[in-house]
Design a protein around this motif. Structure first.
Motif, PDB file in Angstrom:
ATOM      1  N   VAL A  73       0.563  -1.492  -0.395  1.00  0.00           N
ATOM      2  CA  VAL A  73       0.354   0.062  -0.071  1.00  0.00           C
ATOM      3  C   VAL A  73       1.094   1.559  -0.056  1.00  0.00           C
ATOM      4  N   HIS A  74       1.530   1.159   0.777  1.00  0.00           N
ATOM      5  CA  HIS A  74       2.712   2.635   0.832  1.00  0.00           C
ATOM      6  C   HIS A  74       3.512   2.453  -0.863  1.00  0.00           C
ATOM      7  N   GLU A  75       4.110   1.053  -1.137  1.00  0.00           N
ATOM      8  CA  GLU A  75       4.755   1.804  -2.160  1.00  0.00           C
ATOM      9  C   GLU A  75       3.669   2.436  -3.604  1.00  0.00           C
ATOM     10  N   ALA A  76       2.326   2.062  -3.475  1.00  0.00           N
ATOM     11  CA  ALA A  76       1.689   2.246  -4.556  1.00  0.00           C
ATOM     12  C   ALA A  76       1.274   3.771  -4.060  1.00  0.00           C
ATOM     13  N   ILE A  77       1.252   4.722  -2.910  1.00  0.00           N
ATOM     14  CA  ILE A  77       1.152   5.386  -2.524  1.00  0.00           C
ATOM     15  C   ILE A  77       2.665   6.318  -3.277  1.00  0.00           C
ATOM     16  N   TRP A  78       4.137   5.688  -2.742  1.00  0.00           N
ATOM     17  CA  TRP A  78       5.406   6.357  -3.242  1.00  0.00           C
ATOM     18  C   TRP A  78       5.041   6.498  -4.670  1.00  0.00           C
ATOM     19  N   ALA A  79       4.792   5.619  -5.187  1.00  0.00           N
ATOM     20  CA  ALA A  79       4.817   5.495  -6.714  1.00  0.00           C
ATOM     21  C   ALA A  79       3.781   6.296  -7.700  1.00  0.00           C
ATOM     22  N   ALA A  80       2.846   7.645  -6.775  1.00  0.00           N
ATOM     23  CA  ALA A  80       1.349   8.079  -6.898  1.00  0.00           C
ATOM     24  C   ALA A  80       1.994   9.084  -7.535  1.00  0.00           C
ATOM     25  N   SER A  81       3.277   9.760  -6.044  1.00  0.00           N
ATOM     26  CA  SER A  81       4.158  11.072  -5.619  1.00  0.00           C
ATOM     27  C   SER A  81       4.514  11.458  -6.894  1.00  0.00           C
ATOM     28  N   HIS A  82       5.009  10.025  -8.270  1.00  0.00           N
ATOM     29  CA  HIS A  82       5.207  10.522  -9.148  1.00  0.00           C
ATOM     30  C   HIS A  82       6.730  11.787  -9.033  1.00  0.00           C
ATOM     31  N   ASN A  83       7.661  11.138  -7.879  1.00  0.00           N
ATOM     32  CA  ASN A  83       9.050  11.312  -7.003  1.00  0.00           C
ATOM     33  C   ASN A  83       9.700  10.598  -7.141  1.00  0.00           C
ATOM     34  N   GLY A  84      10.763  10.193  -7.651  1.00  0.00           N
ATOM     35  CA  GLY A  84      11.432   9.538  -8.158  1.00  0.00           C
ATOM     36  C   GLY A  84      12.472   9.018  -6.888  1.00  0.00           C
ATOM     37  N   THR A  85      12.744  10.714  -6.168  1.00  0.00           N
ATOM     38  CA  THR A  85      13.968  10.639  -5.084  1.00  0.00           C
ATOM     39  C   THR A  85      13.302  10.107  -4.345  1.00  0.00           C
ATOM     40  N   VAL A  86      12.128  10.818  -3.909  1.00  0.00           N
ATOM     41  CA  VAL A  86      11.431  10.238  -2.667  1.00  0.00           C
ATOM     42  C   VAL A  86      11.334   8.325  -2.498  1.00  0.00           C
ATOM     43  N   VAL A  87      10.625   8.076  -3.736  1.00  0.00           N
ATOM     44  CA  VAL A  87      11.151   6.747  -4.132  1.00  0.00           C
ATOM     45  C   VAL A  87      11.811   6.286  -3.581  1.00  0.00           C
TER      46      VAL A  87
END
Length: 209
Positions: free
Chosen positions: A124-138
């Motif tokens: 779930v967290h990874e899906a939210i990270w991906a939705a940020s569309h910020n590769g550095t944050v991911v």
């Protein structure tokens, strides 16, 4: 080389190699039936992951401490909040579908297996990270999660936490769906702050036990 890395990483995470255990290249090469070169490369990658460190007598499994937990979560709380806020602003329809699917799968996960619970929660967290569309944050959040794999006990196994975490996820997801970046930020921050306190409690109980 990746096979040695994968095997050694798995053994560090599952506790085969305890915190502080020496990781001699020659002994590891014999254990895995390989030369020292892939072992050296695996150790280098694991050091980058935060799973091993250099001690006075060579490489060793990184030790654990409450101070490290605080350091990890100090950064993770901020980054998780940033990711949720960015997801509320940038998420696509596909992102929402992926987040919703991960949340449904988490809700359907049996609570008899802590490892499965932790994996479903991470999805779930990874899906939210991906939705940020910020590769550095991911990338940074992925690295921080690697650090936490050395603390195998999951906070989700504590009484009542599983249902509580699912509810907190649902609130964060609802804010993302509405495009409410400020609300998503604050909810994600509070969610991870609670996880930090529970993680410290587990560490304290383990250390005193």
């Amino acid at each position: 080389m990746s096979e040695v890395y994968d095997r050694l990483r798995a053994e560090i995470v599952d506790g085969t190699w305890e915190p502080g255990a020496a990781l001699a290249e020659l002994a590891l090469a014999e254990r895995y039936g390989t030369s020292r070169t892939p072992v050296r490369e695996a150790l280098r990658r694991l050091q980058q992951d935060g799973l091993v460190e250099r001690g006075q007598r060579g490489m060793r499994v990184r030790t654990r401490s409450p101070e490290e937990i605080l350091e990890i979560y100090e950064v993770r709380v901020s980054l998780e909040a940033t990711a949720a806020s960015a997801a509320a602003q940038r998420r696509t329809d596909f992102d929402l579908v992926r987040i919703s699917r991960a949340q449904k799968e988490m809700s359907a996960t049996p609570t008899s297996d802590p490892a499965e619970m932790a994996a479903a929660n991470l999805a779930v967290h990874e899906a939210i990270w991906a939705a940020s569309h910020n590769g550095t944050v991911v990338d940074l959040l992925t690295r921080l999660n690697n650090h936490l794999t050395r603390y195998p006990a999951t906070t989700l196994a504590l009484p009542g936490r599983w249902e509580e975490a699912i509810g907190e996820h649902e609130a964060i997801i609802a804010a993302i769906e509405r495009g409410d970046a400020e609300r998503a930020h604050d909810l994600a921050r509070d969610h991870m702050s609670k996880a930090r306190e529970l993680r410290l409690r587990i560490y304290g109980d383990t250390a005193s036990g």
